[in-house]
Scaffold this motif. Structure first.
Motif, PDB file in Angstrom:
ATOM      1  N   VAL A 181       0.851  -1.193   0.000  1.00  0.00           N
ATOM      2  CA  VAL A 181       0.000   0.000   0.000  1.00  0.00           C
ATOM      3  C   VAL A 181       0.881   1.235   0.000  1.00  0.00           C
ATOM      4  O   VAL A 181       1.876   1.310   0.727  1.00  0.00           O
ATOM      5  CB  VAL A 181      -0.906   0.014   1.256  1.00  0.00           C
ATOM      6  CG1 VAL A 181      -1.802   1.241   1.261  1.00  0.00           C
ATOM      7  CG2 VAL A 181      -1.713  -1.263   1.348  1.00  0.00           C
ATOM      8  N   SER A 182       0.502   2.213  -0.816  1.00  0.00           N
ATOM      9  CA  SER A 182       1.223   3.489  -0.847  1.00  0.00           C
ATOM     10  C   SER A 182       0.222   4.608  -1.107  1.00  0.00           C
ATOM     11  O   SER A 182      -0.902   4.364  -1.542  1.00  0.00           O
ATOM     12  CB  SER A 182       2.305   3.477  -1.933  1.00  0.00           C
ATOM     13  OG  SER A 182       1.721   3.286  -3.204  1.00  0.00           O
ATOM     14  N   ILE A 183       0.657   5.827  -0.845  1.00  0.00           N
ATOM     15  CA  ILE A 183      -0.169   6.988  -1.157  1.00  0.00           C
ATOM     16  C   ILE A 183      -0.096   7.201  -2.666  1.00  0.00           C
ATOM     17  O   ILE A 183       0.990   7.166  -3.257  1.00  0.00           O
ATOM     18  CB  ILE A 183       0.338   8.240  -0.416  1.00  0.00           C
ATOM     19  CG1 ILE A 183       0.241   8.022   1.103  1.00  0.00           C
ATOM     20  CG2 ILE A 183      -0.445   9.487  -0.840  1.00  0.00           C
ATOM     21  CD1 ILE A 183       0.928   9.093   1.928  1.00  0.00           C
ATOM     22  N   ALA A 184      -1.243   7.404  -3.281  1.00  0.00           N
ATOM     23  CA  ALA A 184      -1.278   7.662  -4.724  1.00  0.00           C
ATOM     24  C   ALA A 184      -0.435   8.905  -5.014  1.00  0.00           C
ATOM     25  O   ALA A 184      -0.543   9.917  -4.317  1.00  0.00           O
ATOM     26  CB  ALA A 184      -2.710   7.850  -5.200  1.00  0.00           C
ATOM     27  N   GLU A 185       0.406   8.812  -6.009  1.00  0.00           N
ATOM     28  CA  GLU A 185       1.351   9.894  -6.310  1.00  0.00           C
ATOM     29  C   GLU A 185       0.656  11.236  -6.532  1.00  0.00           C
ATOM     30  O   GLU A 185       1.140  12.266  -6.073  1.00  0.00           O
ATOM     31  CB  GLU A 185       2.202   9.529  -7.531  1.00  0.00           C
ATOM     32  CG  GLU A 185       3.425  10.383  -7.704  1.00  0.00           C
ATOM     33  CD  GLU A 185       4.339  10.414  -6.467  1.00  0.00           C
ATOM     34  OE1 GLU A 185       4.763  11.528  -6.093  1.00  0.00           O
ATOM     35  OE2 GLU A 185       4.611   9.357  -5.879  1.00  0.00           O
ATOM     36  N   ASN A 186      -0.505  11.224  -7.177  1.00  0.00           N
ATOM     37  CA  ASN A 186      -1.199  12.490  -7.442  1.00  0.00           C
ATOM     38  C   ASN A 186      -1.836  13.105  -6.193  1.00  0.00           C
ATOM     39  O   ASN A 186      -2.321  14.236  -6.240  1.00  0.00           O
ATOM     40  CB  ASN A 186      -2.247  12.317  -8.547  1.00  0.00           C
ATOM     41  CG  ASN A 186      -3.287  11.276  -8.217  1.00  0.00           C
ATOM     42  OD1 ASN A 186      -2.993  10.275  -7.563  1.00  0.00           O
ATOM     43  ND2 ASN A 186      -4.495  11.481  -8.680  1.00  0.00           N
ATOM     44  N   HIS A 187      -1.816  12.382  -5.064  1.00  0.00           N
ATOM     45  CA  HIS A 187      -2.344  12.919  -3.807  1.00  0.00           C
ATOM     46  C   HIS A 187      -1.269  13.092  -2.736  1.00  0.00           C
ATOM     47  O   HIS A 187      -1.555  13.576  -1.638  1.00  0.00           O
ATOM     48  CB  HIS A 187      -3.460  12.025  -3.266  1.00  0.00           C
ATOM     49  CG  HIS A 187      -4.662  11.998  -4.142  1.00  0.00           C
ATOM     50  ND1 HIS A 187      -5.395  13.125  -4.446  1.00  0.00           N
ATOM     51  CD2 HIS A 187      -5.260  10.982  -4.812  1.00  0.00           C
ATOM     52  CE1 HIS A 187      -6.389  12.801  -5.252  1.00  0.00           C
ATOM     53  NE2 HIS A 187      -6.327  11.507  -5.482  1.00  0.00           N
ATOM     54  N   ARG A 188      -0.045  12.700  -3.047  1.00  0.00           N
ATOM     55  CA  ARG A 188       1.038  12.744  -2.052  1.00  0.00           C
ATOM     56  C   ARG A 188       1.244  14.162  -1.500  1.00  0.00           C
ATOM     57  O   ARG A 188       1.350  14.361  -0.290  1.00  0.00           O
ATOM     58  CB  ARG A 188       2.342  12.218  -2.652  1.00  0.00           C
ATOM     59  CG  ARG A 188       3.503  12.226  -1.668  1.00  0.00           C
ATOM     60  CD  ARG A 188       4.711  11.524  -2.248  1.00  0.00           C
ATOM     61  NE  ARG A 188       4.476  10.128  -2.444  1.00  0.00           N
ATOM     62  CZ  ARG A 188       4.488   9.206  -1.470  1.00  0.00           C
ATOM     63  NH1 ARG A 188       4.746   9.580  -0.241  1.00  0.00           N
ATOM     64  NH2 ARG A 188       4.249   7.954  -1.724  1.00  0.00           N
ATOM     65  N   ALA A 189       1.288  15.171  -2.348  1.00  0.00           N
ATOM     66  CA  ALA A 189       1.523  16.548  -1.888  1.00  0.00           C
ATOM     67  C   ALA A 189       0.393  17.025  -0.976  1.00  0.00           C
ATOM     68  O   ALA A 189       0.641  17.685   0.042  1.00  0.00           O
ATOM     69  CB  ALA A 189       1.683  17.490  -3.079  1.00  0.00           C
ATOM     70  N   ALA A 190      -0.853  16.684  -1.304  1.00  0.00           N
ATOM     71  CA  ALA A 190      -1.989  17.095  -0.480  1.00  0.00           C
ATOM     72  C   ALA A 190      -1.956  16.403   0.881  1.00  0.00           C
ATOM     73  O   ALA A 190      -2.232  17.026   1.914  1.00  0.00           O
ATOM     74  CB  ALA A 190      -3.300  16.800  -1.203  1.00  0.00           C
ATOM     75  N   VAL A 191      -1.593  15.122   0.903  1.00  0.00           N
ATOM     76  CA  VAL A 191      -1.495  14.398   2.171  1.00  0.00           C
ATOM     77  C   VAL A 191      -0.377  14.997   3.021  1.00  0.00           C
ATOM     78  O   VAL A 191      -0.542  15.212   4.230  1.00  0.00           O
ATOM     79  CB  VAL A 191      -1.269  12.890   1.934  1.00  0.00           C
ATOM     80  CG1 VAL A 191      -0.891  12.174   3.218  1.00  0.00           C
ATOM     81  CG2 VAL A 191      -2.509  12.254   1.303  1.00  0.00           C
TER      82      VAL A 191
END
Length: 148
Positions: free
Chosen positions: A96-106
């Motif tokens: 499991v990983s943070i989706a790359e397109n949401h990493r900055a927002a997280v």
């Protein structure tokens, strides 16, 4: 030097405020459409700080049952916040990983809390930081033992 009872009083007054502030961490606009709740903060923090993890590793770190972690991961991956991939070393495991397109927002979601911790912990010595974390862990354990 304060007494134990005086310190307990201060903490009883302080803790609800701390918890209330943590629950009010603003979710970035990019993540508003998702069903994110305070319980997701720890999951996201582990993935952001430690990188991709298996569902079982997340369950262990979050101290929840693997089925609970799996449900959280499934929900967030269906929404596109998390990515799930087969472990190339063991196809039975899911990474499991943070989706790359949401990493900055997280990262932005967690930044306020992380920056505040850095600010208050930086002046402390390493031993003082370790004592602080150990005390919080001991408090968490004592609450768990005395709780319902």
């Amino acid at each position: 030097m304060s007494t134990v009872d005086a310190t307990v009083r201060e903490l009883l007054l302080l803790m609800p405020r701390l918890v209330g502030r943590a629950k009010k961490l603003p979710v970035p606009a990019e993540l508003h459409g998702f069903s994110l709740a305070p319980r997701h903060i720890a999951l996201m923090a582990y993935l952001l700080c430690d990188g991709p993890l298996t569902v079982n590793e997340l369950a262990t770190r979050l101290e929840v049952a693997p089925t609970t972690a799996s449900l959280m991961v499934g929900d967030l991956s269906r929404q596109g916040v998390l990515d799930r991939a087969e472990d190339p070393a063991d196809r039975r495991r899911t990474i499991v990983s943070i989706a790359e397109n949401h990493r900055a927002a997280v990262k932005a979601w967690l930044a306020g809390s992380a920056n505040a911790w850095r600010k208050v912990l930086a002046p402390l010595t390493s031993d003082e930081r370790e004592l602080f974390v150990a005390t919080l862990r001991a408090y968490d354990q004592a609450i768990a033992e005395d709780g319902p």
